[in-house]
Design a protein around this motif. Structure first.
Motif: not given
Length: 327
Positions: A44-71
């Motif tokens: 529920a992050d209004s900026m994480a919906v955007y592609r190519g914007m990973d660092i500034g939105t603090a998206k889940p890291t690859s290790s975090e995405r390996a632990r859980a399914v994110f939508h």
């Protein structure tokens, strides 16, 4: 593990939200819970919906995405408008699908309106956008600046202004547009258009900490973003012709760094402004969430993500959300 919970084990499953200000550790706690309980995370992050914007939105890291399914991460291009209605429709579809499978939906983020729209079933207010009014307001924003437009909004709708960053020009303009067309503040219309809660039995948890600790974490996060390559990320977006007027470029970090890249300030000044703006944003997030008496607050000053997750898990068991065989 991801496959830890079957539908038979989760007979009392219902939506669970983990909220709080930026840099409060929501994702880390959510990953702990998801891994233990087989839950899936709806961002529920209004900026994480955007592609190519990973660092500034603090998206889940690859290790975090390996632990859980994110939508609801990476579902829109940076120049593509993504509204509260878009989020509401997509999130409800995911939550209902998870509930149908007996999976625990974890709604995790700091965009309060997104979370309210989903859990409380808000009918998002009109009127329909007026291109002429919007274009006039956009030109005024270019001439007068984002701070002036935000101040104008604060005069007619202080509640909405309090939850919007002054740099979020697109949404400030939308709120002013609603007021000009209807004569009513958007906040008033929102309260008047509440539908019956879609998920009345949802449980909500808020992460809190000492204000100075949070501000220190905010500054450390900004420094980490710079070290990870935020400047290059913003430069790459500008090279792809995403202007500062694009919806995604209104987000914290992107507008400040874009100003540096366009020669409007030096890097140190852009970073200082970003830290200041993020601290103010965190304060507004607290104000929004503190107004909701349904949230169970957890002070995580002296807690690890694992310990905070254990507190939430215990509460879920007490509330009958988890089957007896989970864990």
């Amino acid at each position: 593990m991801r496959d830890g919970v079957s539908g038979e084990q989760s007979v009392g499953v219902r939506p669970v939200a983990i909220v709080g200000p930026t840099a409060s550790g929501k994702t880390a706690v959510a990953c702990e819970l998801a891994e233990r309980l087989g839950a899936e995370i709806i961002s529920a992050d209004s900026m994480a919906v955007y592609r190519g914007m990973d660092i500034g939105t603090a998206k889940p890291t690859s290790s975090e995405r390996a632990r859980a399914v994110f939508h609801l991460i990476d579902v829109a291009d940076p120049d593509e408008p993504f509204t509260v209605v878009d989020f509401q429709e997509r999130a409800v579809a995911v939550i209902d699908e998870l509930l149908g499978r007996g999976r625990l939906p974890l709604i995790v983020g700091g965009t309060g309106l997104y979370i309210r729209a989903v859990l409380d079933g808000l009918n998002i207010p009109g009127p329909e956008p007026d291109p002429e009014v919007r274009e006039r307001l956009r030109r005024e924003a270019e001439e007068l600046g984002s701070e002036a437009m935000h101040s104008r909004l604060a005069e007619v709708d202080p509640e909405t202004a309090a939850r919007l960053h002054p740099n979020n020009t697109r949404r400030v303009i939308r709120a002013l547009e609603v007021y000009e067309q209807s004569g009513r503040p958007m906040s008033e219309i929102l309260r008047a258009t509440k539908a019956p809660p879609r998920y009345p039995d949802a449980l909500e948890f808020g992460l809190t900490m000492d204000r100075e600790t949070l501000y220190r974490r905010v500054e450390e996060r900004v420094d980490l973003m710079i070290a990870q390559g935020l400047v290059d990320e913003v430069a790459g977006l500008l090279e792809k012709d995403y202007t500062t007027e694009a919806p995604a470029m209104q987000g914290l970090g992107y507008k400040e760094i874009a100003a540096y890249l366009q020669g409007k300030c030096d890097l140190a000044g852009a970073v200082d402004l970003l830290k200041q703006s993020t601290r103010r944003f965190a304060k507004r997030q607290y104000t929004w969430f503190r107004a909701d008496a349904r949230i169970h607050w957890i002070n995580i000053d002296a807690l690890s993500a694992t310990e905070a997750a254990s507190i939430i898990e215990a509460k879920l068991r007490d509330e009958g959300v988890l089957g007896q065989d989970v864990g």
